[in-house]
Design a protein around this motif. Structure first.
Motif, PDB file in Angstrom:
ATOM      1  N   ILE A  21       0.765  -1.017  -0.067  1.00  0.00           N
ATOM      2  CA  ILE A  21      -0.202   0.201   0.023  1.00  0.00           C
ATOM      3  C   ILE A  21       0.893   1.241   0.102  1.00  0.00           C
ATOM      4  CG2 ILE A  21      -1.476   1.337   1.421  1.00  0.00           C
ATOM      5  CD1 ILE A  21      -2.500  -1.566   2.181  1.00  0.00           C
ATOM      6  N   ILE A  22       0.369   2.156  -0.788  1.00  0.00           N
ATOM      7  CA  ILE A  22       1.257   3.226  -0.927  1.00  0.00           C
ATOM      8  C   ILE A  22       0.552   4.642  -0.549  1.00  0.00           C
ATOM      9  CG2 ILE A  22       0.843   3.449  -3.499  1.00  0.00           C
ATOM     10  CD1 ILE A  22       3.776   4.700  -3.727  1.00  0.00           C
ATOM     11  N   ASN A  23       1.127   5.438   0.465  1.00  0.00           N
ATOM     12  CA  ASN A  23       0.600   6.571   0.894  1.00  0.00           C
ATOM     13  C   ASN A  23       1.231   7.731   0.118  1.00  0.00           C
ATOM     14  OD1 ASN A  23      -1.146   5.525   2.801  1.00  0.00           O
ATOM     15  ND2 ASN A  23       0.643   5.376   4.472  1.00  0.00           N
ATOM     16  N   ILE A  24       0.402   8.428  -0.562  1.00  0.00           N
ATOM     17  CA  ILE A  24       0.859   9.574  -1.523  1.00  0.00           C
ATOM     18  C   ILE A  24       0.336  10.971  -0.762  1.00  0.00           C
ATOM     19  CG2 ILE A  24       1.206  10.533  -3.536  1.00  0.00           C
ATOM     20  CD1 ILE A  24       0.751   7.622  -4.599  1.00  0.00           C
ATOM     21  N   PHE A  25       1.128  11.451  -0.037  1.00  0.00           N
ATOM     22  CA  PHE A  25       0.468  12.749   0.774  1.00  0.00           C
ATOM     23  C   PHE A  25       1.165  14.119   0.260  1.00  0.00           C
ATOM     24  CE2 PHE A  25      -2.432  11.445   4.168  1.00  0.00           C
ATOM     25  CZ  PHE A  25      -2.790  10.073   3.934  1.00  0.00           C
ATOM     26  N   TYR A  26       0.361  14.995  -0.652  1.00  0.00           N
ATOM     27  CA  TYR A  26       0.942  16.090  -1.029  1.00  0.00           C
ATOM     28  C   TYR A  26       0.510  17.177  -0.204  1.00  0.00           C
ATOM     29  CZ  TYR A  26       1.239  13.928  -5.809  1.00  0.00           C
ATOM     30  OH  TYR A  26       1.497  12.853  -6.573  1.00  0.00           O
ATOM     31  N   THR A  40      -4.039  11.182   9.799  1.00  0.00           N
ATOM     32  CA  THR A  40      -4.607  10.491   8.394  1.00  0.00           C
ATOM     33  C   THR A  40      -3.544   9.448   8.033  1.00  0.00           C
ATOM     34  OG1 THR A  40      -6.260  12.289   8.287  1.00  0.00           O
ATOM     35  CG2 THR A  40      -5.957  10.450   6.695  1.00  0.00           C
ATOM     36  N   ARG A  41      -2.342  10.084   7.833  1.00  0.00           N
ATOM     37  CA  ARG A  41      -1.500   9.227   7.206  1.00  0.00           C
ATOM     38  C   ARG A  41      -0.693   8.435   8.382  1.00  0.00           C
ATOM     39  NH1 ARG A  41       3.825   8.472   7.434  1.00  0.00           N
ATOM     40  NH2 ARG A  41       4.012  10.473   8.907  1.00  0.00           N
ATOM     41  N   THR A  42      -0.538   8.552   9.528  1.00  0.00           N
ATOM     42  CA  THR A  42      -0.409   7.666  10.614  1.00  0.00           C
ATOM     43  C   THR A  42      -1.254   6.404  10.468  1.00  0.00           C
ATOM     44  OG1 THR A  42       0.622   9.572  11.563  1.00  0.00           O
ATOM     45  CG2 THR A  42       0.698   7.389  12.765  1.00  0.00           C
ATOM     46  N   SER A  43      -2.514   6.906  10.512  1.00  0.00           N
ATOM     47  CA  SER A  43      -3.761   6.075  10.611  1.00  0.00           C
ATOM     48  C   SER A  43      -3.656   5.082   9.368  1.00  0.00           C
ATOM     49  CB  SER A  43      -5.062   6.873  10.793  1.00  0.00           C
ATOM     50  OG  SER A  43      -6.215   6.163  10.765  1.00  0.00           O
ATOM     51  N   PHE A  44      -3.762   5.467   8.543  1.00  0.00           N
ATOM     52  CA  PHE A  44      -3.468   4.361   7.272  1.00  0.00           C
ATOM     53  C   PHE A  44      -2.444   3.595   7.316  1.00  0.00           C
ATOM     54  CE2 PHE A  44      -6.639   7.202   4.714  1.00  0.00           C
ATOM     55  CZ  PHE A  44      -7.290   6.044   4.142  1.00  0.00           C
ATOM     56  N   GLU A  45      -1.185   4.261   7.705  1.00  0.00           N
ATOM     57  CA  GLU A  45      -0.045   3.218   7.534  1.00  0.00           C
ATOM     58  C   GLU A  45      -0.101   2.311   8.682  1.00  0.00           C
ATOM     59  OE1 GLU A  45       3.429   5.583   8.276  1.00  0.00           O
ATOM     60  OE2 GLU A  45       4.860   3.931   8.387  1.00  0.00           O
ATOM     61  N   LEU A  46      -0.617   2.557   9.928  1.00  0.00           N
ATOM     62  CA  LEU A  46      -0.877   1.698  10.989  1.00  0.00           C
ATOM     63  C   LEU A  46      -1.983   0.815  10.685  1.00  0.00           C
ATOM     64  CD1 LEU A  46       0.423   1.563  13.767  1.00  0.00           C
ATOM     65  CD2 LEU A  46      -1.468   2.763  14.826  1.00  0.00           C
ATOM     66  N   ALA A  47      -2.813   1.173   9.858  1.00  0.00           N
ATOM     67  CA  ALA A  47      -3.974   0.206   9.693  1.00  0.00           C
ATOM     68  C   ALA A  47      -3.519  -0.941   8.602  1.00  0.00           C
ATOM     69  CB  ALA A  47      -5.195   0.975   8.611  1.00  0.00           C
ATOM     70  N   ASN A 103       5.590   5.315   2.334  1.00  0.00           N
ATOM     71  CA  ASN A 103       5.091   6.494   2.402  1.00  0.00           C
ATOM     72  C   ASN A 103       5.887   7.545   1.587  1.00  0.00           C
ATOM     73  OD1 ASN A 103       3.172   6.401   4.784  1.00  0.00           O
ATOM     74  ND2 ASN A 103       5.033   5.933   5.766  1.00  0.00           N
ATOM     75  N   PHE A 104       4.923   8.194   0.706  1.00  0.00           N
ATOM     76  CA  PHE A 104       5.723   9.201  -0.407  1.00  0.00           C
ATOM     77  C   PHE A 104       5.265  10.536   0.039  1.00  0.00           C
ATOM     78  CE2 PHE A 104       4.994  11.591  -4.289  1.00  0.00           C
ATOM     79  CZ  PHE A 104       6.292  11.738  -4.732  1.00  0.00           C
ATOM     80  N   SER A 105       6.272  11.271   0.241  1.00  0.00           N
ATOM     81  CA  SER A 105       5.836  12.873   0.363  1.00  0.00           C
ATOM     82  C   SER A 105       6.549  13.717  -0.757  1.00  0.00           C
ATOM     83  CB  SER A 105       6.126  13.320   1.745  1.00  0.00           C
ATOM     84  OG  SER A 105       7.559  13.072   2.065  1.00  0.00           O
ATOM     85  N   PRO A 106       5.976  14.386  -1.263  1.00  0.00           N
ATOM     86  CA  PRO A 106       6.510  15.263  -2.446  1.00  0.00           C
ATOM     87  C   PRO A 106       7.833  15.992  -2.151  1.00  0.00           C
ATOM     88  CG  PRO A 106       4.282  16.177  -1.877  1.00  0.00           C
ATOM     89  CD  PRO A 106       4.757  14.948  -1.064  1.00  0.00           C
ATOM     90  N   ASP A 165       3.199  11.659 -13.642  1.00  0.00           N
ATOM     91  CA  ASP A 165       4.225  11.094 -13.908  1.00  0.00           C
ATOM     92  C   ASP A 165       5.126  10.240 -12.536  1.00  0.00           C
ATOM     93  OD1 ASP A 165       4.105  11.348 -16.579  1.00  0.00           O
ATOM     94  OD2 ASP A 165       5.463  12.869 -16.605  1.00  0.00           O
ATOM     95  N   THR A 166       5.063  11.096 -11.410  1.00  0.00           N
ATOM     96  CA  THR A 166       5.446  10.644 -10.218  1.00  0.00           C
ATOM     97  C   THR A 166       4.708   9.305  -9.851  1.00  0.00           C
ATOM     98  OG1 THR A 166       5.980  12.869  -9.654  1.00  0.00           O
ATOM     99  CG2 THR A 166       6.278  11.246  -7.841  1.00  0.00           C
ATOM    100  N   ILE A 167       3.420   9.393  -9.866  1.00  0.00           N
ATOM    101  CA  ILE A 167       2.485   8.495  -9.446  1.00  0.00           C
ATOM    102  C   ILE A 167       2.656   7.277 -10.196  1.00  0.00           C
ATOM    103  CG2 ILE A 167       0.025   7.746  -9.059  1.00  0.00           C
ATOM    104  CD1 ILE A 167      -0.344  10.355  -7.718  1.00  0.00           C
ATOM    105  N   LYS A 168       3.007   7.506 -11.468  1.00  0.00           N
ATOM    106  CA  LYS A 168       3.014   6.162 -12.421  1.00  0.00           C
ATOM    107  C   LYS A 168       4.208   5.523 -11.841  1.00  0.00           C
ATOM    108  CE  LYS A 168      -0.319   6.939 -16.078  1.00  0.00           C
ATOM    109  NZ  LYS A 168      -0.657   7.392 -17.267  1.00  0.00           N
ATOM    110  N   THR A 169       5.252   6.296 -11.860  1.00  0.00           N
ATOM    111  CA  THR A 169       6.646   5.737 -11.665  1.00  0.00           C
ATOM    112  C   THR A 169       6.575   5.027 -10.457  1.00  0.00           C
ATOM    113  OG1 THR A 169       7.666   7.852 -12.523  1.00  0.00           O
ATOM    114  CG2 THR A 169       8.982   6.217 -11.143  1.00  0.00           C
ATOM    115  N   ILE A 170       5.896   5.503  -9.244  1.00  0.00           N
ATOM    116  CA  ILE A 170       5.814   4.664  -8.075  1.00  0.00           C
ATOM    117  C   ILE A 170       4.915   3.285  -8.217  1.00  0.00           C
ATOM    118  CG2 ILE A 170       5.076   4.686  -5.598  1.00  0.00           C
ATOM    119  CD1 ILE A 170       5.110   7.701  -5.992  1.00  0.00           C
TER     120      ILE A 170
END
Lengths: 177, 309
Positions: free
Chosen positions: B46-51, B57-64, B74-77, B90-95
């Motif tokens: 699962i990839i978390n992409i938070f711009y 929310t991010r910690t919650s998804f990561e923990l879930a 975890n990807f942060s721009p 393009d970034t998202i497609k690369t990931i």
């Protein structure tokens, strides 16, 4: 699904519950260290009946838990519809002799998942498996310690187990899929 | 019944919502165990992409994801090649070439998450897009209400504060109305959308008008980062009509609960001293419980999207 034959009726099931209760007491030399875990859903009524019978015979109280194995299945990619049920084990299982109960033993995958689930709750002294029907076709090296009835089946048959508590009658039948 | 993404409350029907709320209870049980982890999503990534910045929310998804034994990236721009001029898509497609199974996306622009979902094949969960939607927050809010009252129908709820800039308000109102709760808003007209007909809720301009009648008082966070002009004259003015202070806390209906999506601006939405009483008022102040329920709801959603046909 079309019913082919009735395999067990109410009094057959009653006799099996009593016989297995005696076998468990005999093998464990009493019921001191026992706890019961029923696998959701159909393992629950069977486990309750055997547990109640042992409590009557031994004049004792035995802890009873419910185990749901949905989170431990190995077939999420097969996209089988999942119906969750509650897992409720409100006591320590460490160093206990667990009597694990399910209705039908088939491929062995449910039991594999149940064993993984139990280990997440602690390290029991032993786990013994009770099933009402062993229908064969194992895919894993798993066997039951107490079997109600061995029922050789073919893969295009289905074993339907009904309990008063869930379906309103006690019956085991074999059906065409 | 099939759902590919969770982008917005509008695309969920009642059956979906009830199924999610019901299964959340089972995932919550896992969080109460000594060993808070099950192998349900083992081998999934699962990839978390938070711009946009986020703690809970991010910690919650990561923990879930981790509680379900999935791997998480975890990807942060700010620390990525986007600084070198790569576009978001393009970034998202690369990931995704790295074979992720599900993406969780947050962005400051409304509609961005839907745009992403239309260009990639894996399921996408909206973790908040601009002023538009925050569906997982709404679902965890509904679950919290349901856990407390054991029902949803006819629960009276007042949503108080910055409705205009709040994606939480938008998702909450549409989910609560869908599930037959009675929803009211309490907000100065400057902080309401110009056209409220979409929500079809009654608005009050002072919290005192309604506080004694509601089962749930839901305080929204003042969205300073989205307020590009001044929406009310002063904090004192806002305090007079909207802030939940001691007196108003005590005026709440018997058995009513107080909620807030967090993070709280102390002294603006809720008096800091009321917040500090949470440990002694767990049956009434549900802000901490909301965070815990967030993990359970997100576990249910991840499992739901990754296990269906």
């Amino acid at each position: 699904m079309r019913e082919k034959a009735t395999v067990l009726n109410e009094s057959d099931m009653d006799r099996i519950v009593k016989r297995i209760a005696h076998e468990i007491i005999e093998r464990n030399k009493g019921s001191n260290n026992l706890i019961f875990l029923g696998i959701q859903k159909k393992g629950i009524p069977l486990a309750e009946r055997i547990r109640d019978h042992i409590e009557n015979l031994e004049k004792t109280k035995i802890d009873f838990g419910k185990l749901d194995i949905s989170f431990y299945r190995d077939d999420i990619d097969k996209k089988i519809k999942t119906d969750f049920n509650i897992t409720d084990i409100p006591f320590e299982i460490k160093d206990k002799d667990i009597i694990l109960v399910d209705d039908v033993l088939f491929t062995g995958r449910t039991i594999r998942a149940a064993l993984d689930a139990i280990m997440d709750f602690g390290r029991p002294k032993s786990i013994q498996l009770v099933v009402l029907i062993d229908r064969g076709h194992r895919e894993l090296p798993i066997r039951a310690d107490y079997v109600g009835k061995n029922l050789p089946t073919s893969l295009n048959e289905y074993v339907e187990v009904m309990f008063k508590e869930i379906e309103g009658e006690d019956k085991v039948s074999i059906c065409w899929i | 019944m099939s759902l590919k993404n969770i982008l917005d409350i509008e695309e969920l029907n009642k059956t979906h919502v009830l199924k999610i709320i019901e299964s959340t209870g089972y995932f919550k049980e896992v969080l109460g165990r000594d060993l808070k982890k099950v192998p349900a999503l083992r081998g999934k990534t699962i990839i978390n992409i938070f711009y946009e910045p986020s703690t809970r929310t991010r910690t919650s998804f990561e923990l879930a994801a981790k509680r379900l034994s999935a791997d998480v990236i975890n990807f942060s721009p700010s620390s990525s090649s986007m600084k070198k001029g790569e576009t978001e898509l393009d970034t998202i497609k690369t990931i995704l070439e790295m074979k992720a199974d599900l993406a969780v996306v947050r962005h400051k622009d409304s509609g961005f998450v839907k745009y992403i979902s239309e260009h990639i094949t894996i399921p996408v969960i909206n973790a908040g897009d601009g002023r538009h939607a925050h569906p997982t927050q709404a679902l965890l809010d509904l679950f919290t209400i349901y856990c407390h009252f054991k029902r949803m129908e006819k629960i009276k709820i007042a949503i108080v504060g910055d409705i205009l800039n709040s994606r939480v308000a938008r998702s909450d109102i549409s989910l609560f109305k869908k599930m037959d709760l009675e929803v009211f808003t309490v907000s100065p007209s400057m902080l309401l959308p110009e056209d409220m007909s979409y929500f079809d809720t009654k608005n009050f301009e002072c919290i005192d008008e309604i506080i004694g009648q509601c089962d749930v008082i839901y305080m929204l966070r003042m969205q300073f980062e989205r307020q590009n002009k001044k929406f009310y004259p002063s904090v004192r003015e806002y305090n007079r009509f909207f802030t939940l202070d001691f007196k108003r806390f005590n005026n709440m209906k018997e058995g009513a609960i107080l909620m807030h999506p967090g993070p709280v601006n102390r002294g603006i939405e809720i008096d800091g001293r009321v917040l500090d009483m949470e440990d002694r008022n767990l049956a009434k102040i549900k802000i901490g419980e909301q965070v815990g329920n967030g993990v359970a709801v997100r576990m249910a959603l991840l499992h739901y999207l990754l296990s269906q046909k």
